[in-house]
Design an enzyme around this catalytic site. Structure first.
Site, short mmCIF file in Angstrom:
data_model
loop_
_atom_site.label_atom_id
_atom_site.label_comp_id
_atom_site.label_asym_id
_atom_site.label_seq_id
_atom_site.Cartn_x
_atom_site.Cartn_y
_atom_site.Cartn_z
N LYS A 111 42.07 42.66 33.17
CA LYS A 111 41.71 42.63 31.60
C LYS A 111 42.43 43.13 30.78
O LYS A 111 42.76 43.09 29.59
CB LYS A 111 40.38 43.21 31.62
N LYS A 192 37.18 32.68 39.09
CA LYS A 192 35.59 32.88 38.88
C LYS A 192 35.18 32.30 37.52
O LYS A 192 35.97 32.26 36.66
CB LYS A 192 35.00 34.41 38.86
N LYS A 195 32.20 34.29 31.31
CA LYS A 195 31.59 33.89 30.13
C LYS A 195 32.60 33.88 28.98
O LYS A 195 32.51 33.28 28.06
CB LYS A 195 30.53 34.49 29.78
N1 AQP Z 1 31.26 33.49 38.32
C1 AQP Z 1 30.54 34.10 38.73
N2 AQP Z 1 29.65 34.05 39.94
C2 AQP Z 1 28.84 34.64 40.62
N3 AQP Z 1 28.38 35.96 39.67
C3 AQP Z 1 28.79 36.09 38.68
N4 AQP Z 1 28.62 36.94 37.74
C4 AQP Z 1 29.71 37.03 36.53
N5 AQP Z 1 30.42 35.86 36.95
C5 AQP Z 1 29.93 35.32 37.93
C6 AQP Z 1 27.52 38.39 37.83
O1 AQP Z 1 26.89 38.35 36.63
C7 AQP Z 1 26.58 39.60 36.21
C8 AQP Z 1 26.89 39.81 34.89
O2 AQP Z 1 28.11 39.97 34.71
P1 AQP Z 1 28.55 40.70 33.40
O3 AQP Z 1 28.04 40.47 32.35
O4 AQP Z 1 28.51 42.13 33.69
O5 AQP Z 1 30.42 40.45 33.40
P2 AQP Z 1 31.20 39.91 34.43
O6 AQP Z 1 30.84 40.32 35.67
O7 AQP Z 1 32.44 40.33 33.80
O8 AQP Z 1 30.98 38.28 33.90
P3 AQP Z 1 31.70 37.36 33.09
O9 AQP Z 1 30.95 36.29 33.16
O10 AQP Z 1 33.11 37.23 33.71
O11 AQP Z 1 32.01 38.39 31.71
P4 AQP Z 1 33.45 38.63 30.83
O12 AQP Z 1 33.68 37.19 30.95
O13 AQP Z 1 32.53 39.18 29.62
O14 AQP Z 1 34.06 39.48 31.80
C9 AQP Z 1 27.17 40.48 37.46
O15 AQP Z 1 26.42 40.85 38.49
C10 AQP Z 1 28.18 39.60 37.78
O16 AQP Z 1 28.69 39.83 39.17
#
Ligand code: AQP
Length: 328
Positions: A111, A192, A195
């Site tokens: 990031k 992965k 969002k």
């Molecule tokens: N692609 C994924 N596959 C499986 N699990 C996932 N998680 C996120 N993406 C995947 C799980 O969702 C939970 C919440 O995630 P978060 O909001 O803490 O942020 P993150 O892991 O950083 O998810 P994103 O979607 O990638 O968010 P951004 O884009 O904002 O960084 C966690 O349990 C995570 O493991």
């Protein structure tokens, strides 16, 4: 009773990666655990989103938690920022975490790469996450695979603190679903699904309309071989779609693969779409109903943050007493 804790950042609308990797599995925990699910809004300050978006996303995620089947009378659903002990513990634990170990966090590297002024919050993010978990004396943390390293760090900090001051924190265990721990992007099946992805067709959001889901799945990257089987190295796109299908239908990968014997990619994608839409549609309907009842959601948040605070205060008391800060 043992405690389960997890959270989601309100950085955007939630994807089926968040859903299959984490939230889908949360619904039954309350039967065996004290179940605590937070919207970790303080974490989202490390990302550049507008205050309006942060507010709206947070409200929608809480509503989605309930729409998914998390009963707010049986699960503690709240905003992280409503419980000030998260920040208090984070500061204390910052003083027990090392720059070296935080520099090794791959999420921080991903990031921060290419950013000019990296904010300190992004660097300290894993310590706030450790505080979220340790504050509730959590036994298990259901998260996707991307959080493995952060969970390890949480354990290290807790063990370090306990070695200094006695039995203050419960040492948490990570619980990751076997198959759906890492849902990949539809356009970039090596990465992965996220969002905050900038590629519009890479992520399917839980609240996407059936038409939009169909469009995105139709455009999903596959390969030129034309037969459906699971091989992440050789066929990342097809394997990812199979994983999504298995996740929503609760089938094993073997059972899922069997459903597509002899099918071409057109048929395969159509069936994956139908299964996904069928799984998401009751959640979407419930969400549409609940989101109109703002007063109810606000009441849930107030009641549940009081419950969360009561637990958090007990841990903070122990921690402050241990390090020699005044307690009353
Ligand atoms: N692609 C994924 N596959 C499986 N699990 C996932 N998680 C996120 N993406 C995947 C799980 O969702 C939970 C919440 O995630 P978060 O909001 O803490 O942020 P993150 O892991 O950083 O998810 P994103 O979607 O990638 O968010 P951004 O884009 O904002 O960084 C966690 O349990 C995570 O493991």
């Amino acid at each position: 009773m043992k405690t389960v804790f997890s959270g989601v950042q309100p950085t955007n609308k939630l994807t089926i990666g968040n859903y299959l990797g984490a939230m889908k599995n949360w619904v039954d925990y309350h039967k065996d655990y004290r179940a605590i699910f937070s919207v970790v809004d303080l974490h989202s300050l490390t990302s550049k989103i507008s205050p309006e978006e942060r507010k709206r996303n947070s409200f929608e995620i809480v509503t989605l938690y309930i729409a998914l089947g998390l009963d707010p009378a049986k699960n503690i659903i709240y905003y992280q920022s409503d419980v000030k002990e998260h920040s208090e513990l984070a500061w204390i634990l910052n003083c027990y975490a090392y720059m070296g170990e935080l520099s090794r966090m791959t999420q921080f590297k991903d990031k921060s790469t290419g950013q000019e002024n990296v904010n300190l919050g992004l660097f300290a993010y894993p310590v706030l996450m450790a505080s979220d978990i340790l504050l509730y004396q959590t036994n298990i943390v259901p998260v996707g695979e991307d959080q493995t390293q952060h969970l390890e760090l949480t354990r290290d900090i807790a063990i370090r603190f306990n070695n200094l001051y006695g039995d203050i924190f419960q040492i948490p265990e990570k619980l990751t679903p076997k198959l759906t721990a890492r849902i990949k992007g539809l356009q970039n099946p090596e990465k992965k699904m996220s969002k905050s992805s900038e590629e519009p067709n890479d992520s399917v959001f839980i609240l996407d309309s059936p038409e939009l889901i169909t469009k995105k799945i139709k455009r999903a990257v596959t390969d030129s071989e034309g037969s459906v089987y699971y091989d992440v190295e050789k066929k990342p796109g097809v394997s990812n779609l199979l994983t999504i299908y298995a996740g929503v239908t609760k089938k094993t990968i073997e059972e899922a693969t069997k459903d597509f014997e002899g099918a071409n990619y057109g048929t395969f994608k159509k069936i994956v779409c139908e299964a996904l839409i069928e799984d998401l549609s009751p959640i979407q309907k419930e969400f549409e109903k609940l989101i109109k009842d703002e007063a109810y959601i606000k009441e849930v948040l107030i009641k549940n943050s009081e419950k969360a605070s009561a637990i958090a205060k007990e841990t903070i008391y122990k921690v402050k007493e241990a390090v020699g800060l005044p307690v009353r």
